[in-house]
Design a protein around this motif. Structure first.
Motif, mmCIF file in Angstrom:
data_model
loop_
_atom_site.group_PDB
_atom_site.id
_atom_site.type_symbol
_atom_site.label_atom_id
_atom_site.label_comp_id
_atom_site.label_asym_id
_atom_site.label_seq_id
_atom_site.Cartn_x
_atom_site.Cartn_y
_atom_site.Cartn_z
ATOM 1 N N MET A 1 10.076 -1.112 -3.732
ATOM 2 C CA MET A 1 8.803 -0.667 -3.156
ATOM 3 C C MET A 1 8.858 -0.820 -1.635
ATOM 4 S SD MET A 1 4.968 -2.190 -3.842
ATOM 5 C CE MET A 1 5.056 -1.821 -5.590
ATOM 6 N N GLY A 2 8.499 0.224 -0.909
ATOM 7 C CA GLY A 2 8.533 0.185 0.540
ATOM 8 C C GLY A 2 7.265 -0.400 1.126
ATOM 9 N N ILE A 3 7.073 -0.134 2.388
ATOM 10 C CA ILE A 3 5.876 -0.619 3.074
ATOM 11 C C ILE A 3 4.701 0.284 2.709
ATOM 12 C CG2 ILE A 3 4.824 -1.059 5.323
ATOM 13 C CD1 ILE A 3 7.603 -1.531 6.430
ATOM 14 N N PRO A 4 3.592 -0.268 2.229
ATOM 15 C CA PRO A 4 2.440 0.568 1.845
ATOM 16 C C PRO A 4 1.830 1.274 3.048
ATOM 17 C CG PRO A 4 1.869 -1.760 1.773
ATOM 18 C CD PRO A 4 3.349 -1.693 1.970
ATOM 19 N N ARG A 5 1.087 2.345 2.747
ATOM 20 C CA ARG A 5 0.547 3.183 3.824
ATOM 21 C C ARG A 5 -0.344 2.400 4.773
ATOM 22 N NH1 ARG A 5 -3.153 8.216 2.231
ATOM 23 N NH2 ARG A 5 -4.497 6.485 1.621
ATOM 24 N N ARG A 6 -1.224 1.551 4.226
ATOM 25 C CA ARG A 6 -2.140 0.832 5.094
ATOM 26 C C ARG A 6 -1.389 -0.149 5.992
ATOM 27 N NH1 ARG A 6 -7.737 -1.807 2.999
ATOM 28 N NH2 ARG A 6 -6.338 -2.803 1.515
ATOM 29 N N ALA A 7 -0.332 -0.754 5.462
ATOM 30 C CA ALA A 7 0.487 -1.649 6.277
ATOM 31 C C ALA A 7 1.202 -0.871 7.380
ATOM 32 C CB ALA A 7 1.489 -2.390 5.403
ATOM 33 N N ARG A 8 1.706 0.336 7.028
ATOM 34 C CA ARG A 8 2.350 1.161 8.067
ATOM 35 C C ARG A 8 1.364 1.509 9.172
ATOM 36 N NH1 ARG A 8 4.614 3.953 3.614
ATOM 37 N NH2 ARG A 8 3.192 5.717 3.980
ATOM 38 N N THR A 9 0.119 1.819 8.791
ATOM 39 C CA THR A 9 -0.903 2.109 9.796
ATOM 40 C C THR A 9 -1.123 0.912 10.710
ATOM 41 O OG1 THR A 9 -2.022 3.652 8.299
ATOM 42 C CG2 THR A 9 -3.317 2.774 10.126
ATOM 43 N N ALA A 10 -1.190 -0.289 10.106
ATOM 44 C CA ALA A 10 -1.403 -1.502 10.899
ATOM 45 C C ALA A 10 -0.226 -1.760 11.836
ATOM 46 C CB ALA A 10 -1.629 -2.693 9.973
ATOM 47 N N PHE A 11 1.001 -1.608 11.320
ATOM 48 C CA PHE A 11 2.176 -1.845 12.164
ATOM 49 C C PHE A 11 2.268 -0.806 13.287
ATOM 50 C CE2 PHE A 11 4.234 -4.031 8.352
ATOM 51 C CZ PHE A 11 4.012 -5.298 8.878
ATOM 52 N N THR A 12 1.910 0.432 12.986
ATOM 53 C CA THR A 12 1.897 1.459 14.032
ATOM 54 C C THR A 12 0.881 1.106 15.117
ATOM 55 O OG1 THR A 12 2.532 3.176 12.441
ATOM 56 C CG2 THR A 12 1.525 3.906 14.506
ATOM 57 N N GLY A 13 -0.310 0.658 14.678
ATOM 58 C CA GLY A 13 -1.318 0.233 15.645
ATOM 59 C C GLY A 13 -0.838 -0.930 16.498
ATOM 60 N N TRP A 201 -0.456 -7.160 3.957
ATOM 61 C CA TRP A 201 -0.488 -6.047 3.008
ATOM 62 C C TRP A 201 0.901 -5.735 2.457
ATOM 63 C CZ3 TRP A 201 -4.145 -3.171 6.822
ATOM 64 C CH2 TRP A 201 -5.468 -3.587 6.580
ATOM 65 N N THR A 202 1.920 -5.887 3.278
ATOM 66 C CA THR A 202 3.284 -5.676 2.796
ATOM 67 C C THR A 202 3.651 -6.738 1.766
ATOM 68 O OG1 THR A 202 3.934 -4.693 4.915
ATOM 69 C CG2 THR A 202 5.704 -5.479 3.492
ATOM 70 N N TYR A 203 3.296 -7.965 2.045
ATOM 71 C CA TYR A 203 3.580 -9.069 1.110
ATOM 72 C C TYR A 203 2.878 -8.840 -0.224
ATOM 73 C CZ TYR A 203 3.563 -13.801 -0.833
ATOM 74 O OH TYR A 203 3.689 -14.886 -1.653
ATOM 75 N N GLU A 204 1.595 -8.469 -0.168
ATOM 76 C CA GLU A 204 0.838 -8.256 -1.400
ATOM 77 C C GLU A 204 1.393 -7.090 -2.210
ATOM 78 O OE1 GLU A 204 -3.266 -7.852 -0.482
ATOM 79 O OE2 GLU A 204 -3.565 -9.977 -0.086
ATOM 80 N N ALA A 205 1.863 -6.063 -1.522
ATOM 81 C CA ALA A 205 2.411 -4.896 -2.223
ATOM 82 C C ALA A 205 3.661 -5.261 -3.013
ATOM 83 C CB ALA A 205 2.723 -3.789 -1.227
ATOM 84 N N HIS A 206 4.383 -6.282 -2.539
ATOM 85 C CA HIS A 206 5.601 -6.699 -3.230
ATOM 86 C C HIS A 206 5.345 -7.833 -4.215
ATOM 87 C CE1 HIS A 206 7.331 -4.424 0.123
ATOM 88 N NE2 HIS A 206 8.422 -4.322 -0.614
ATOM 89 N N ARG A 207 4.087 -8.273 -4.295
ATOM 90 C CA ARG A 207 3.725 -9.320 -5.266
ATOM 91 C C ARG A 207 2.490 -8.865 -6.030
ATOM 92 N NH1 ARG A 207 5.660 -14.425 -3.956
ATOM 93 N NH2 ARG A 207 4.796 -15.000 -6.000
ATOM 94 N N PRO A 208 2.616 -7.836 -6.862
ATOM 95 C CA PRO A 208 1.449 -7.238 -7.510
ATOM 96 C C PRO A 208 0.687 -8.197 -8.410
ATOM 97 C CG PRO A 208 3.485 -6.424 -8.487
ATOM 98 C CD PRO A 208 3.871 -7.177 -7.263
ATOM 99 N N ALA A 209 1.334 -9.246 -8.893
ATOM 100 C CA ALA A 209 0.645 -10.174 -9.780
ATOM 101 C C ALA A 209 -0.364 -11.038 -9.043
ATOM 102 C CB ALA A 209 1.664 -11.075 -10.485
ATOM 103 N N LEU A 210 -0.299 -11.044 -7.723
ATOM 104 C CA LEU A 210 -1.179 -11.916 -6.940
ATOM 105 C C LEU A 210 -2.575 -11.345 -6.790
ATOM 106 C CD1 LEU A 210 1.212 -12.939 -4.036
ATOM 107 C CD2 LEU A 210 0.522 -14.319 -6.002
#
Length: 312
Positions: A1-13, A201-210
């Motif tokens: 799983m890559g970086i989610p869209r919202r995380a990419r938006t935050a990193f771009t900002g 958001w990137t961390y949460e995307a890679h830990r869906p059980a959380l």
């Protein structure tokens, strides 16, 4: 799983924030006509300082002095922990510590000649960029918006935007900083906030059980619901300011006419403060639940995973 869209938006900002910081520093130190504008705006703020205003300005600055700020900065972390949101508490801690440490590192590293302010008692040094008090106020405001319950974020964004405006206007009225220092403080705080949220958001995307799926994270608040409370706060503050100005309408109109740069900058700082706070509230929201019958029922494939939203 890559970086989610919202995380990419935050990193771009955050990346754009770093670029904006570099451009602001260059403009404040290397562009002669912008340095003169910087001083002219500051001179306009200095004319607002009166004995009855001084104690209010000192109170705002007192809140962001290091010894008092440590207590205030603990508030968002404690709120998140009490809500059982440990990762939000960590996010708030990272952005608060990172933003304020970055500002203290940048001051000596970016120090350079600034135009002199010919006002008795004003002794600005070459190492005032970016403003530490502004960074402290804005990072505290953004951390609180992140850590409070989702439905309280619109109200919190309006209240904290007013607090930030109180701090930055006080700094300028007392001659503690150039206006470009204030902008730099905003940029540091926003950059760290976006970087910290992107990491979360990137961390949460890679830990869906959380938690629930990332697309389900955040409070169900409409765009109007997110914008109206801070807008109402802004309008109330503007109304109060106009009432005060109306008591001396003639002198207020004359002052505004002869200080166009100051009026523009003052309005711009208000827009920046409310824009940063409201923008974060919008970034953290999720759309309001559609009315019953307004759309198809969720299928098994679209049903959210069990758990609760960390950003709710």
């Amino acid at each position: 799983m890559g970086i989610p869209r919202r995380a990419r938006t935050a990193f771009t900002g955050a990346g754009l924030g770093v670029l904006a910081l570099a451009l602001t520093w260059y403009a404040a130190h290397e562009v002669a006509w912008l340095r003169r504008v910087d001083v002219n705006i500051l001179l306009g703020f200095l004319q607002l300082n009166r004995p009855r205003v001084d104690w209010i300005a000192q109170a705002f600055i007192w809140c962001c002095d290091p010894s008092h700020y440590v207590v205030l900065a603990a508030a968002p972390v404690v709120i998140a922990l009490l809500r059982g949101r440990r990762r939000l508490a960590a996010t708030a801690f990272v952005l608060l510590a990172g933003a304020n440490a970055t500002t203290e590192l940048l001051k000596p590293l970016t120090a350079g000649p600034r135009d002199h302010v010919a006002v008795p008692g004003i002794m600005l040094t070459n190492a005032t960029w970016p403003s530490g008090h502004t960074t402290a106020a804005m990072s505290l405001a953004l951390a609180l918006i992140i850590c409070v319950p989702g439905r309280l974020r619109p109200v919190m964004s309006g209240l904290m935007a007013l607090f930030v405006i109180g701090v930055v206007y006080s700094l300028l009225a007392l001659g503690a900083h150039y206006p470009s220092d204030i902008v730099g403080g905003f940029e540091v705080a926003v950059t760290w906030t976006l970087a910290a949220l992107g990491a979360l958001w990137t961390y949460e995307a890679h830990r869906p059980a959380l938690a629930t799926r990332l697309s389900e994270a955040g409070a169900r608040v409409s765009v109007l619901g997110a914008v109206l409370p801070p807008l109402a706060t802004l309008l109330a503050a503007l109304g109060a300011g106009l009432m005060v100005a109306a008591t001396r309408a003639h002198s207020a109109i004359g002052f505004a006419g002869s200080h166009v740069a100051f009026i523009t900058a003052a309005a711009g700082l208000v827009a920046l403060s409310f824009g940063c706070a409201t923008g974060l509230s919008l970034l953290l929201r999720r759309p309001a639940t559609p009315a019953r019958g307004s759309g198809p029922a969720p299928t098994a494939a679209r049903r959210p995973r069990p758990g609760r939203s960390l950003l709710g």
